[in-house]
Motif scaffolding. Structure first.
Motif, mmCIF file in Angstrom:
data_model
loop_
_atom_site.group_PDB
_atom_site.id
_atom_site.type_symbol
_atom_site.label_atom_id
_atom_site.label_comp_id
_atom_site.label_asym_id
_atom_site.label_seq_id
_atom_site.Cartn_x
_atom_site.Cartn_y
_atom_site.Cartn_z
ATOM 1 N N ILE A 135 7.783 25.921 -86.891
ATOM 2 C CA ILE A 135 7.719 24.575 -87.465
ATOM 3 C C ILE A 135 7.155 24.670 -88.873
ATOM 4 O O ILE A 135 5.942 24.848 -89.063
ATOM 5 C CB ILE A 135 6.865 23.636 -86.597
ATOM 6 N N VAL A 157 3.623 15.993 -86.951
ATOM 7 C CA VAL A 157 4.539 16.866 -86.220
ATOM 8 C C VAL A 157 3.765 17.834 -85.322
ATOM 9 O O VAL A 157 4.230 18.217 -84.249
ATOM 10 C CB VAL A 157 5.495 17.615 -87.174
ATOM 11 N N ARG A 158 2.570 18.221 -85.740
ATOM 12 C CA ARG A 158 1.746 19.095 -84.891
ATOM 13 C C ARG A 158 1.440 18.402 -83.561
ATOM 14 O O ARG A 158 1.568 18.999 -82.486
ATOM 15 C CB ARG A 158 0.447 19.464 -85.611
ATOM 16 N N ALA A 169 4.782 17.958 -81.539
ATOM 17 C CA ALA A 169 5.259 19.226 -80.986
ATOM 18 C C ALA A 169 4.400 19.669 -79.813
ATOM 19 O O ALA A 169 4.900 20.214 -78.824
ATOM 20 C CB ALA A 169 5.277 20.299 -82.069
ATOM 21 N N CYS A 191 5.588 17.816 -76.907
ATOM 22 C CA CYS A 191 6.925 18.275 -76.526
ATOM 23 C C CYS A 191 6.856 19.604 -75.770
ATOM 24 O O CYS A 191 7.476 19.766 -74.717
ATOM 25 C CB CYS A 191 7.787 18.421 -77.772
ATOM 26 N N LEU A 192 6.081 20.540 -76.299
ATOM 27 C CA LEU A 192 6.048 21.885 -75.724
ATOM 28 C C LEU A 192 5.340 21.919 -74.373
ATOM 29 O O LEU A 192 5.550 22.844 -73.585
ATOM 30 C CB LEU A 192 5.380 22.848 -76.702
ATOM 31 N N TRP A 228 10.574 23.416 -80.325
ATOM 32 C CA TRP A 228 10.680 22.610 -81.552
ATOM 33 C C TRP A 228 10.777 23.570 -82.731
ATOM 34 O O TRP A 228 9.904 24.404 -82.941
ATOM 35 C CB TRP A 228 9.449 21.716 -81.702
ATOM 36 N N ARG A 266 11.610 23.539 -86.986
ATOM 37 C CA ARG A 266 11.718 22.652 -88.150
ATOM 38 C C ARG A 266 11.850 23.452 -89.436
ATOM 39 O O ARG A 266 11.152 24.445 -89.647
ATOM 40 C CB ARG A 266 10.500 21.732 -88.257
ATOM 41 N N ASP A 297 15.163 19.067 -87.921
ATOM 42 C CA ASP A 297 14.485 19.355 -86.666
ATOM 43 C C ASP A 297 15.498 19.685 -85.575
ATOM 44 O O ASP A 297 16.497 18.969 -85.408
ATOM 45 C CB ASP A 297 13.668 18.145 -86.207
ATOM 46 N N VAL A 316 15.087 19.958 -81.646
ATOM 47 C CA VAL A 316 14.048 19.607 -80.688
ATOM 48 C C VAL A 316 14.625 19.606 -79.272
ATOM 49 O O VAL A 316 15.673 18.996 -79.023
ATOM 50 C CB VAL A 316 13.447 18.227 -81.010
ATOM 51 N N CYS A 369 12.766 18.854 -75.712
ATOM 52 C CA CYS A 369 11.515 18.546 -75.015
ATOM 53 C C CYS A 369 11.677 18.557 -73.503
ATOM 54 O O CYS A 369 10.957 17.859 -72.776
ATOM 55 C CB CYS A 369 10.959 17.209 -75.488
ATOM 56 N N ASP A 424 9.274 13.106 -84.961
ATOM 57 C CA ASP A 424 7.814 13.056 -84.803
ATOM 58 C C ASP A 424 7.279 11.633 -84.930
ATOM 59 O O ASP A 424 6.091 11.429 -85.104
ATOM 60 C CB ASP A 424 7.142 13.961 -85.834
#
Length: 247
Positions: A29, A57-58, A61, A64-65, A75, A77, A95, A97, A99, A142
């Protein structure tokens, strides 16, 4: 404003900015490039803004992860600086992505900063109403808000410049998809500035089933001039394009 401060501000806006690429936000990312040596408060505001974007985004993500999907999330980017002055600093983010849901998603996000104010550009001061149309906001992957432009004229220019790049059958199919999307009214588009082409770039999201037809369309400076775009935008694109051609 003292004369020396005014001169410094004019130089900061007119000159290209140098950007530095920080370490990735997470593996895969990319972080937003920063202005390497901010010349004024406006440029410092831009650096602070993209730092906040990296934080968003941190957080997204991380969720998501570690999500609750049917398989582990992922993710990726990329962040590109598509114009670094004069006048404007333009970013384009891509991106990829997944998830853990039924389908992964690929999306573009764009944000253009005004080097005079340090804020995102007000497109209504740069483009005529016929191109900005109805302004809106959409969420990036994000959940960062992006300004969209929705006007019949902008959609018409998109269709006129559209090129899927495939064979004749694919081109026809994708043009039908685009026409169907626009049939019920102008679709909202994101926009950014492209120094390499010296043009305005526009694109809009399609559904997962149709996203293979999503293409970026460049609107030439000559067209922007005929449509009534501001001289500030046109001059900045011309200067940025000339610099890229010379580099």
């Amino acid at each position: 404003m003292p004369l020396a401060t005014l001169v410094a501000a004019v130089i900061a806006v007119a000159a290209p900015v140098r950007v530095a690429v920080p370490p990735p936000v997470r593996p895969g990312i990319a972080a937003y490039p920063r202005i390497a040596v901010p010349a004024d408060d406006a440029q410092r505001r831009i650096n602070a803004a993209v730092l906040r974007l990296d934080a968003r985004v941190r957080t997204a993500a991380r969720a998501c992860l570690t999500g609750t999907g049917t398989h582990p999330g992922d993710w990726q980017r990329e962040v590109n600086v598509t114009m670094r002055g004069p006048e404007f600093l333009s970013y384009l983010t891509s991106d990829d992505v997944d998830c853990g849901g039924a389908h992964p998603n690929t999306a573009l996000a764009a944000i253009v900063y005004d080097l005079r104010s340090g804020a995102p550009v007000d497109w209504t001061t740069l483009l005529p109403t016929s191109l900005t149309g109805r302004l809106g906001l959409i969420d990036g992957e994000d959940e960062v808000k992006m300004v969209t432009l929705a006007s019949p004229r902008l959609n018409a220019l998109y269709r006129a410049g559209y090129d899927h790049g495939g064979d004749a059958a694919e081109e026809k199919e994708c043009r039908t998809v685009i026409a169907d999307e626009m049939r019920s009214g102008p679709v909202p588009m994101i926009a950014w500035l492209d120094a390499k082409a010296g043009e305005l770039a526009v694109q809009f999201d399609l559904s997962h089933a149709e996203e293979a037809c999503a293409e970026t369309v460049m609107i030439p400076a000559a067209t922007l001039r005929r449509e009534g775009a501001s001289l500030r935008l046109l001059d900045a694109l011309a200067a940025a394009h000339a610099r890229r051609d010379a580099s």
